[in-house]
Design an enzyme around this catalytic site. Structure first.
Site, PDB file in Angstrom:
ATOM      1  N   TRP A 209       0.851  -1.194   0.000  1.00 30.86           N
ATOM      2  CA  TRP A 209       0.000   0.000   0.000  1.00 30.86           C
ATOM      3  C   TRP A 209       0.884   1.241   0.000  1.00 30.86           C
ATOM      4  O   TRP A 209       1.843   1.340   0.774  1.00 30.86           O
ATOM      5  CB  TRP A 209      -0.905  -0.041   1.235  1.00 30.86           C
ATOM      6  N   ASP A 290      -1.077  -6.196   8.984  1.00 29.41           N
ATOM      7  CA  ASP A 290      -2.002  -5.118   8.633  1.00 29.41           C
ATOM      8  C   ASP A 290      -3.267  -5.784   8.106  1.00 29.41           C
ATOM      9  O   ASP A 290      -3.261  -6.423   7.053  1.00 29.41           O
ATOM     10  CB  ASP A 290      -1.388  -4.204   7.571  1.00 29.41           C
ATOM     11  N   LYS A 326     -13.267  -0.593   5.462  1.00 30.02           N
ATOM     12  CA  LYS A 326     -13.778  -1.321   4.309  1.00 30.02           C
ATOM     13  C   LYS A 326     -14.887  -2.294   4.697  1.00 30.02           C
ATOM     14  O   LYS A 326     -15.960  -2.299   4.089  1.00 30.02           O
ATOM     15  CB  LYS A 326     -12.632  -2.095   3.634  1.00 30.02           C
TER      16      LYS A 326
END
Length: 426
Positions: A209, A290, A326
């Site tokens: 990311w 993560d 999300k």
């Protein structure tokens, strides 16, 4: 300083009879004396000052009438405090969204930000989230500060959501957990803690990311990369990944994506995760997971957490950051958690104290509304079942769109293999 500049400028313009090569200055808060003359501001503007020069006025009216012997229009320039600031480049992800919003093309599509959208391209609010939110409004709760570590009930349900109800370290009170400003805030806090306690670098997959690198760099860590994705085959470069992990200095921190690797969507199999766990054990590496898509990746929250749970069962003292943006659709609420598995309850308390030390001067304490929504859902068996069902619906819809995209590309006669489109998740 402005008065003195004007005085020096005026001294160069005075008549020869009234000017000496080295005039003496006498400054007050509103005027400057030059020898036997007085320079007085009569009109102050932002960058242009009008000054009157003449003999000092006395109490007599005759002297006052002869005061204005000369007028100097003196421009004094002042640089802005921000004049040396260069224009920063736009964020590669957020900048794309900004360009999308400015574009007036009716059939535009935003494929930048990883945010779920309905068929009309609008943000989607899960029905169970709306239900929980309405219940919270009806309860008329206060808006008091949360503690530095956040809402205790939220932290409790967040950790059980990730580690599982049967997690041994959780049952033994060996997990230090705090609420954070979504995943980003948790990443920054843990990066600072790592740096304070001797870590000089962190290893991240290549690619990763985009925000991982500046987050850890700004926390004081050197960001190093290990191989992860083979662009030529559009597949996981697992042999390169293992080779790089085996070459990492012992004791290093390694960032791992728990599920739905961002940006590739290509995850290791459970057998491959087991090999990664074994190498991490051999090298005494610190796994830092993560987890931004639990439940949203496959539609099964337990499956999406399988890798991190296996690492805990293998005896790793992992660190974990969670985002609820999300999977719960709470993008703007900034709901997240950071946790660390310790050897003993006392060690967990000491770790928690250090997390709080870094949170306090950073953002003091996290917001409560989004955390209350998550708490209300995960504290209720009925609402949790509804969340799982609705999250599965989102995941299946994404899978169907991947299948449709691949089929369309192949029907158009593309000679390239598009198998990776349906192998990837998220």
């Amino acid at each position: 300083m402005m008065l003195r500049q004007a005085a020096q400028a005026l001294s160069r313009r005075l008549p020869t009879t009234a000017r000496r090569s080295s005039p003496s200055f006498l400054a007050t808060s509103s005027s400057v004396g030059i020898d036997n003359f007085v320079l007085t501001p009569v009109n102050l503007q932002s960058k242009r000052d009008i000054w009157v020069w003449g003999s000092p006025p006395s109490s007599s009216s005759s002297n006052r009438r002869g005061f204005a012997d000369a007028v100097v229009d003196h421009e004094v320039t002042h640089d802005s405090h921000w004049s040396q600031f260069p224009m920063a480049p736009p964020d590669p992800i957020i900048g794309l969204t900004e360009a999308y919003l400015k574009d007036d093309f009716p059939d535009k599509v935003n494929v930048g930000v990883g945010a779920y959208r309905c068929d009309q391209g609008m943000p989607f609010v899960l029905p169970v989230v709306r239900e929980a939110e309405n219940e919270l409004v009806a309860e008329e709760l206060d808006h008091e500060y949360s503690g530095i570590a956040g809402c205790p009930n939220f932290v409790d349900v967040a950790l059980k959501f990730a580690y599982g109800d049967e997690c041994v370290p959780l049952k033994e009170n060996r997990v230090a957990g705090v609420q954070t400003l979504s995943g980003t805030g948790g990443l920054r806090v843990f990066g600072e803690v790592l740096h304070q306690f001797g870590h000089k670098h962190i290893y991240v997959p290549n690619p990763t990311w985009g925000n991982h690198i500046p987050i850890f760099t700004n926390a004081g860590l050197e960001v190093r990369k290990y191989r992860y994705y083979d662009n030529a085959t559009s597949n996981l470069d697992f042999s390169g990944l293992l080779d790089d992990l085996q070459a990492i200095p012992e004791g290093s921190c390694v960032l791992l994506h728990a599920c739905a690797h961002n940006p590739t969507g290509m995850d290791p199999t459970m057998e491959q995760w087991k090999q990664i766990s074994n190498v991490a054990k051999e090298r005494n590496l610190l796994p830092f997971f993560d987890c931004a898509y639990q439940g949203f990746a496959s539609g099964d929250a337990r499956k999406d957490a399988a890798a991190l749970r296996m690492f805990v069962e293998d005896g790793h003292n992992i660190a974990l950051v969670q985002s609820f943006s999300k999977n719960f659709g709470l993008y703007g609420q900034r709901v997240g958690a950071l946790s660390v598995v310790a050897d003993t309850p006392d060690e967990a308390k000491r770790v928690l104290s250090q997390l709080k030390v870094h949170i306090r001067p950073s953002y003091s304490n996290p917001p409560r509304h989004g955390a209350r929504i998550v708490s209300k859902i995960l504290s209720s068996e009925k609402k949790t079942d509804e969340f799982v069902e609705q999250c599965m619906g989102m995941a299946k819809r994404i899978d169907s769109m991947r299948i449709k995209l691949r089929n369309t590309l192949e029907e158009l006669g593309s000679s390239r293999s598009w198998e990776h489109v349906t192998k990837q998740i998220g």
